[in-house]
Every structure is written in structure tokens, then in C-alpha cells.
Write a protein that holds these residues in place. Sequence first.
Motif, PDB file in Angstrom:
ATOM      1  N   GLY A   1      26.760 -47.168 -11.795  1.00 33.63           N
ATOM      2  CA  GLY A   1      27.296 -45.928 -11.235  1.00 33.63           C
ATOM      3  C   GLY A   1      27.779 -44.933 -12.262  1.00 33.63           C
ATOM      4  N   ARG A   2      27.195 -44.936 -13.442  1.00 31.52           N
ATOM      5  CA  ARG A   2      27.556 -43.956 -14.476  1.00 31.52           C
ATOM      6  C   ARG A   2      26.319 -43.163 -14.893  1.00 31.52           C
ATOM      7  NH1 ARG A   2      29.716 -48.585 -16.743  1.00 31.52           N
ATOM      8  NH2 ARG A   2      28.232 -48.392 -18.458  1.00 31.52           N
ATOM      9  N   PRO A   3      25.752 -42.359 -13.988  1.00 32.68           N
ATOM     10  CA  PRO A   3      24.550 -41.599 -14.344  1.00 32.68           C
ATOM     11  C   PRO A   3      24.887 -40.427 -15.245  1.00 32.68           C
ATOM     12  CG  PRO A   3      25.264 -41.018 -12.142  1.00 32.68           C
ATOM     13  CD  PRO A   3      26.169 -42.124 -12.607  1.00 32.68           C
ATOM     14  N   ARG A   4      23.860 -39.817 -15.763  1.00 33.13           N
ATOM     15  CA  ARG A   4      24.036 -38.656 -16.629  1.00 33.13           C
ATOM     16  C   ARG A   4      24.480 -37.450 -15.796  1.00 33.13           C
ATOM     17  NH1 ARG A   4      18.441 -39.263 -20.135  1.00 33.13           N
ATOM     18  NH2 ARG A   4      19.027 -41.172 -21.245  1.00 33.13           N
ATOM     19  N   MET A   5      25.274 -36.601 -16.415  1.00 34.06           N
ATOM     20  CA  MET A   5      25.764 -35.420 -15.714  1.00 34.06           C
ATOM     21  C   MET A   5      24.662 -34.378 -15.604  1.00 34.06           C
ATOM     22  SD  MET A   5      29.619 -34.910 -17.184  1.00 34.06           S
ATOM     23  CE  MET A   5      29.007 -34.761 -18.869  1.00 34.06           C
ATOM     24  N   PRO A   6      24.436 -33.823 -14.424  1.00 34.08           N
ATOM     25  CA  PRO A   6      23.417 -32.775 -14.286  1.00 34.08           C
ATOM     26  C   PRO A   6      23.892 -31.459 -14.884  1.00 34.08           C
ATOM     27  CG  PRO A   6      24.551 -33.102 -12.215  1.00 34.08           C
ATOM     28  CD  PRO A   6      25.077 -34.154 -13.148  1.00 34.08           C
ATOM     29  N   HIS A   7      22.935 -30.621 -15.205  1.00 38.21           N
ATOM     30  CA  HIS A   7      23.247 -29.291 -15.741  1.00 38.21           C
ATOM     31  C   HIS A   7      23.274 -28.287 -14.590  1.00 38.21           C
ATOM     32  CE1 HIS A   7      23.332 -25.744 -18.265  1.00 38.21           C
ATOM     33  NE2 HIS A   7      22.204 -25.308 -17.691  1.00 38.21           N
ATOM     34  N   VAL A   8      24.417 -27.646 -14.413  1.00 27.74           N
ATOM     35  CA  VAL A   8      24.573 -26.632 -13.367  1.00 27.74           C
ATOM     36  C   VAL A   8      24.720 -25.274 -14.042  1.00 27.74           C
ATOM     37  CG1 VAL A   8      25.948 -25.887 -11.396  1.00 27.74           C
ATOM     38  CG2 VAL A   8      25.705 -28.325 -11.889  1.00 27.74           C
ATOM     39  N   PRO A   9      23.770 -24.356 -13.849  1.00 25.83           N
ATOM     40  CA  PRO A   9      23.865 -23.046 -14.510  1.00 25.83           C
ATOM     41  C   PRO A   9      25.120 -22.290 -14.090  1.00 25.83           C
ATOM     42  CG  PRO A   9      21.672 -23.406 -13.594  1.00 25.83           C
ATOM     43  CD  PRO A   9      22.535 -24.490 -13.070  1.00 25.83           C
ATOM     44  N   GLY A  10      25.791 -21.716 -15.075  1.00 27.89           N
ATOM     45  CA  GLY A  10      26.961 -20.890 -14.816  1.00 27.89           C
ATOM     46  C   GLY A  10      28.243 -21.649 -14.611  1.00 27.89           C
TER      47      GLY A  10
ATOM     48  N   ARG B   1      32.939 -37.096 -11.224  1.00 29.61           N
ATOM     49  CA  ARG B   1      33.695 -38.302 -10.912  1.00 29.61           C
ATOM     50  C   ARG B   1      33.917 -38.439  -9.406  1.00 29.61           C
ATOM     51  NH1 ARG B   1      36.346 -36.911 -15.881  1.00 29.61           N
ATOM     52  NH2 ARG B   1      37.824 -35.589 -14.754  1.00 29.61           N
ATOM     53  N   ASP B   2      33.995 -37.314  -8.714  1.00 29.64           N
ATOM     54  CA  ASP B   2      34.182 -37.354  -7.269  1.00 29.64           C
ATOM     55  C   ASP B   2      32.863 -37.279  -6.507  1.00 29.64           C
ATOM     56  OD1 ASP B   2      36.934 -37.386  -7.712  1.00 29.64           O
ATOM     57  OD2 ASP B   2      37.059 -35.200  -7.709  1.00 29.64           O
ATOM     58  N   ALA B   3      31.839 -36.690  -7.111  1.00 32.97           N
ATOM     59  CA  ALA B   3      30.601 -36.432  -6.374  1.00 32.97           C
ATOM     60  C   ALA B   3      29.600 -37.578  -6.461  1.00 32.97           C
ATOM     61  CB  ALA B   3      29.932 -35.153  -6.905  1.00 32.97           C
ATOM     62  N   ARG B   4      29.600 -38.315  -7.557  1.00 35.22           N
ATOM     63  CA  ARG B   4      28.543 -39.319  -7.749  1.00 35.22           C
ATOM     64  C   ARG B   4      28.655 -40.426  -6.700  1.00 35.22           C
ATOM     65  NH1 ARG B   4      30.816 -41.491 -13.566  1.00 35.22           N
ATOM     66  NH2 ARG B   4      32.754 -42.441 -12.810  1.00 35.22           N
ATOM     67  N   THR B   5      27.538 -40.768  -6.137  1.00 33.17           N
ATOM     68  CA  THR B   5      27.405 -41.865  -5.184  1.00 33.17           C
ATOM     69  C   THR B   5      26.313 -42.784  -5.705  1.00 33.17           C
ATOM     70  OG1 THR B   5      28.037 -40.390  -3.370  1.00 33.17           O
ATOM     71  CG2 THR B   5      26.986 -42.469  -2.783  1.00 33.17           C
ATOM     72  N   ASN B   6      26.660 -44.037  -5.930  1.00 35.09           N
ATOM     73  CA  ASN B   6      25.757 -44.963  -6.615  1.00 35.09           C
ATOM     74  C   ASN B   6      24.760 -45.539  -5.614  1.00 35.09           C
ATOM     75  OD1 ASN B   6      24.605 -46.525  -8.566  1.00 35.09           O
ATOM     76  ND2 ASN B   6      26.255 -48.015  -8.676  1.00 35.09           N
ATOM     77  N   TRP B   7      23.707 -44.779  -5.325  1.00 39.90           N
ATOM     78  CA  TRP B   7      22.663 -45.266  -4.433  1.00 39.90           C
ATOM     79  C   TRP B   7      21.817 -46.347  -5.106  1.00 39.90           C
ATOM     80  CZ3 TRP B   7      23.273 -43.545   0.389  1.00 39.90           C
ATOM     81  CH2 TRP B   7      23.907 -42.326   0.584  1.00 39.90           C
ATOM     82  N   THR B   8      21.655 -46.259  -6.408  1.00 40.84           N
ATOM     83  CA  THR B   8      20.794 -47.231  -7.093  1.00 40.84           C
ATOM     84  C   THR B   8      21.357 -48.640  -7.015  1.00 40.84           C
ATOM     85  OG1 THR B   8      21.893 -46.639  -9.182  1.00 40.84           O
ATOM     86  CG2 THR B   8      19.821 -45.537  -8.668  1.00 40.84           C
ATOM     87  N   SER B   9      22.668 -48.780  -6.888  1.00 47.06           N
ATOM     88  CA  SER B   9      23.215 -50.127  -6.762  1.00 47.06           C
ATOM     89  C   SER B   9      22.737 -50.791  -5.478  1.00 47.06           C
ATOM     90  CB  SER B   9      24.743 -50.066  -6.786  1.00 47.06           C
ATOM     91  OG  SER B   9      25.244 -49.385  -5.651  1.00 47.06           O
ATOM     92  N   LEU B  10      22.581 -50.016  -4.393  1.00 44.79           N
ATOM     93  CA  LEU B  10      22.052 -50.575  -3.157  1.00 44.79           C
ATOM     94  C   LEU B  10      20.597 -50.995  -3.312  1.00 44.79           C
ATOM     95  CD1 LEU B  10      23.579 -48.149  -0.501  1.00 44.79           C
ATOM     96  CD2 LEU B  10      24.183 -50.534  -0.903  1.00 44.79           C
ATOM     97  N   VAL B  11      19.844 -50.247  -4.119  1.00 46.32           N
ATOM     98  CA  VAL B  11      18.448 -50.603  -4.352  1.00 46.32           C
ATOM     99  C   VAL B  11      18.347 -51.962  -5.044  1.00 46.32           C
ATOM    100  CG1 VAL B  11      16.338 -49.896  -5.563  1.00 46.32           C
ATOM    101  CG2 VAL B  11      17.761 -48.186  -4.425  1.00 46.32           C
ATOM    102  N   ILE B  12      19.314 -52.289  -5.892  1.00 43.29           N
ATOM    103  CA  ILE B  12      19.304 -53.569  -6.602  1.00 43.29           C
ATOM    104  C   ILE B  12      19.961 -54.665  -5.770  1.00 43.29           C
ATOM    105  CG2 ILE B  12      19.997 -54.739  -8.724  1.00 43.29           C
ATOM    106  CD1 ILE B  12      20.122 -51.986 -10.060  1.00 43.29           C
ATOM    107  N   ASP B  13      21.065 -54.345  -5.123  1.00 43.45           N
ATOM    108  CA  ASP B  13      21.822 -55.368  -4.402  1.00 43.45           C
ATOM    109  C   ASP B  13      21.107 -55.850  -3.146  1.00 43.45           C
ATOM    110  OD1 ASP B  13      23.821 -55.261  -6.276  1.00 43.45           O
ATOM    111  OD2 ASP B  13      25.058 -53.854  -5.155  1.00 43.45           O
ATOM    112  N   SER B  14      20.402 -54.960  -2.456  1.00 46.57           N
ATOM    113  CA  SER B  14      19.798 -55.349  -1.175  1.00 46.57           C
ATOM    114  C   SER B  14      18.779 -56.473  -1.327  1.00 46.57           C
ATOM    115  CB  SER B  14      19.177 -54.121  -0.497  1.00 46.57           C
ATOM    116  OG  SER B  14      18.249 -53.469  -1.341  1.00 46.57           O
ATOM    117  N   PRO B  15      17.877 -56.479  -2.328  1.00 47.08           N
ATOM    118  CA  PRO B  15      17.007 -57.663  -2.477  1.00 47.08           C
ATOM    119  C   PRO B  15      17.710 -58.848  -3.126  1.00 47.08           C
ATOM    120  CG  PRO B  15      16.432 -56.035  -4.140  1.00 47.08           C
ATOM    121  CD  PRO B  15      17.467 -55.398  -3.251  1.00 47.08           C
ATOM    122  N   THR B  16      18.698 -58.584  -3.994  1.00 49.39           N
ATOM    123  CA  THR B  16      19.361 -59.696  -4.676  1.00 49.39           C
ATOM    124  C   THR B  16      20.121 -60.575  -3.696  1.00 49.39           C
ATOM    125  OG1 THR B  16      19.603 -58.340  -6.665  1.00 49.39           O
ATOM    126  CG2 THR B  16      20.980 -60.288  -6.509  1.00 49.39           C
TER     127      THR B  16
END
Length: 512
Positions: free
Chosen positions: A49-58, A69-84
Motif C-alpha cells: 500500500g505504498r504506491p508512487r505519488m501521481p503528478h497533479v498539474p498545478g 496518505r488519505d486517498a490511497r486505497t490498496n486494491w492490489t493487496s486484494l488481488v494478491i490476498d484473494s487467491p492466497t
Amino acid sequence: MPIDASEVESPGWWLKRLGTKLLAERDDYRDADGEVTPGLDTLRDYAEGRPRMPHVPGVDPREVAAWMRDARTNWTSLVIDSPTERMGVDGFRFGKAKGGKSAKTADEDANRIWQENSMDADSDLVHYGALSQRRAFVLVEKGDDGRPVLTHETPRQVAVEHAQGNRRQLAAGLKLWRDDWTGSTRATLWLPDGKQHFTTKSDAPSFALRANELRGWDALALPNTDDGFEANPLGVVPLVPFINRRNRRPEGFAEHEDVLSIQNRINLSLINLIAAMKYGAFRQRWAAGLEVDEDPVTGAKIQPFQLDIRKLWTTDNHEVKFGEFDATDLRPYIAAVESAVQDLAAISRTPPHYLLGQVVNVSGDALKAAETGLVSKVRDRQRNFGESWEAVMRLAFKVLGDEQRATAYDAETVWRDPESRSISELADAAVKKQSAGVPWRQRMEDMGYTPAEIARMEVDRASDALNATPAQDPQPTSLQAARDAKQQQQLPPGQQSQADQPAVIGRGANAA
């Protein structure tokens, strides 16, 4: 003294080759076309759950970091946890050995090895490591008590090299790690004929590709040898790789590796949503015809009103007009996030209700159909990982000196059913399988019981059969004989003689 790395396939040569390979894979790789292959560090950051910060113009990057820190939602963890969470090893089944040992005996011995090494818990680490870091390893060694020791190893510390032209046989294996007790870096090299130990005082070792000597590295002195060399009694490299999605890349492909760009898109949409909520969701107000005072010192305009829910804007000038702008519509931002999540679910074959959490008036058949892709994916991973677990158990029996099961290539990994079934469904299926002639033990395995539970149930089943009360109380022998004699007297004379004759069982029974 420096380690010689000039001779091909020497311990120093393998240390440089595998050490370079291990350290290089941690960082991202950019090819000639500009495409970036994520390294192990990047894969781990996204999984945690520590992805790279996107670039927002302006927008100031520091402000973006605070929003992230408030916006990130770790969807990729579900992609790994669901089959595991659906991959569980219940035991191992071996075919009948040449010496006459049954499959049940082999299952009990394999289960003992499994339990001794706490693999009920550590096997999940192996599966998760392979899914999140492309591959994982299990090291099989002989313990002080002579029993096999199984340990989980990560690709951040272990690198292997296959024999030329043979991907099933390992030519060498290296483990590189930092010794926290001494502050040095240690390395262990496994070869088919031996085991070599190295050490260096550097906490960040590096390997020069063109160097014939590895300066700073020394052989680790052991109690029984000064050159750090030990014999390998197994005769093979005792590392078993668990490679995920070998069909995508020979060295492995992480479960979330092809959805990282979708995760970045979701993060950018969430950042834009927060920006719209912060700057556009609140209704901005305006005033026309209002005289604004100036600061006599700086000449700056003085804000006549402050936005406050407890205050009301008023003025004595009847020509002043007040108004407000409409709030920014947040629904397009939310729709963009939901669309990206649906793309992530389709590519990773993760059930949509896992990600969106929307289950309203959905039948059980519809939910099962939504999980079909996930179940199919799990079964595919089980086929690949099952071969690796069987190789681990063969190595474990090789440590014990059991050559029959060390070469038992008919071994089979017993996996837990990855499909979600209710108890009533399992019971109905067991009854139908019984009518079809499926053995009792196989029916219990299909119902999800572990080999240990089935063995205990077999004992209880036999005990219940012995303790079962007969349908009616048996009569004393004297009363039974008197009743039989009375029945014989009531029969005609011809039938009495035939009844007294003993039964004949054999080829001539009908003729007699």
C-alpha cells in the motif's frame, strides 16, 4: 584475502554471478523502448500500500503527498490476498512404494515433517511470497537431530541458476543477507557437491562485473574448517523454487504486476476527487457592488467577510448583490474510480464484489458465477505450486535416507477445495458419491476434512460400529435349540431330512 572469481563455475565465480543477479532485480529496469519492468522493491511497495505519488498539474507535490496518505486505497493487496487465502495444503499422497509401504504410511510421515516445521502457517508465506514477488523458495536442510528442516526464503535474499538446457535442475543457489549480530553481510552458496560460506564487513556489498577478484569478501571460518567449505550430502542444490505465472515470464510474474498502471489511475482519480472536494465541493460565494477597504500600510485589499457557518453576510448598501457558485459535481470522479476498479477486477479475475463491496439482491448462483474466474486461477496456481511442494517432500525424505519416497515421482499434493461451498452442498454431494460407489475416505476428503481428521474419524467410526447395540437381544442357546427342534418336528418327513443335511458349497453343490 580476496575471493578468486576468474575460474568459471568456481565458488567465487558463482558468488559474483548470482550476487549481481540478486541485487539487480531489486531495482526497476528500463529497456530500450522506455518500458519499465518493476523491481522487487516496487512490487513490495504496491503490495504493502505504498504506491508512487501521481503528478497533479498545478498542485504542490508536498500537498499531493499529504493527500495521498488519505486517498490511497490498496486494491492490489486484494488481488494478491484473494487467491492466497484459498490456497491451503491438507497433506500429501504417495503411491504404493516398492517395499510394500502403503500410501497411508507415506501420508503420515509427510504430515509429521509438515507439522514439525510449522508449515501450516509458513506455507501461506511461501504462497504469498510467490504471488507478490514473482517467486519464493523453500530451503531443505538436515537439522541437528537428523530430521529435515524446511524454511521459507524470499527472492530478495536468494537467487538460483538452472543447469544449461534444463530448467528442472539447479546448478547453484545463493543466499545473501545481513547479519544483525555482527553487522556484516554473509553469503551461503549451495552447489551439488558442496556448500560454501562467505562474509564481508560491508553492509551494502557490490559486485564488479569485470573484476577477477572480489575484494572485501572472505571465506567464513567454521568450527570444522577454515575455508568455509562443507560437503553436500544430498548431492543437489537444496532450494526448491515456487515460480508464479511462468507462462508470462520464465523467472516469474507477480500477481499484481499487470495491474500496477490501473492502480496508478485509481490513485490519480482519488487525488482529483480530494482536490474537487477541497476546492470545489463547498459553494463559493460572491458579492457585487461592494466597496472593499484597503490596508493603509500594505495597500492590500481587506476581505470584508469570512466564510463561517455561524455568520451571516450583511451590508447597509442596498445596491450590493450577493450570490454563490454551484458546487462541483463529484459523481464523475467517483464513476472514474469505479470504472478503473472494474478494469482491475476483469484483468486480475478478482470477483467484483470483493472490490466494490456491493452485494444487493444477488443469488447464490450469481455469486458463484462471479467467483468462477478466481477459482480457475487458484487451481492453475495449485498445479504449479503442487509440483514444487512434491519436490520439497522428496528432498525431505532424501534427508531421512528414504530413497524410495525420495524418488517417488507419483507423489500428489492434497489441496483444500478453493471453491466456496455450503455444508448442505457438500453433504448432498457425498450422498450421491456414495451411491456411485466412491470410497468413504475419498468422500471425506471431498467434504474438506484433513488427513488427520479423517484418520481420527476412522477410529471413531470403527469404535461406533463395535459399540452399536444389536437390533434385538439374543436368546439363550438352550431356548434357541428347543425352538429349532420344535420347528423341525412340525415339518413333513421329507423336508425334515433335507433340513438336517448340511449346506454344500462348491462346484458340485447344485448336483448334490
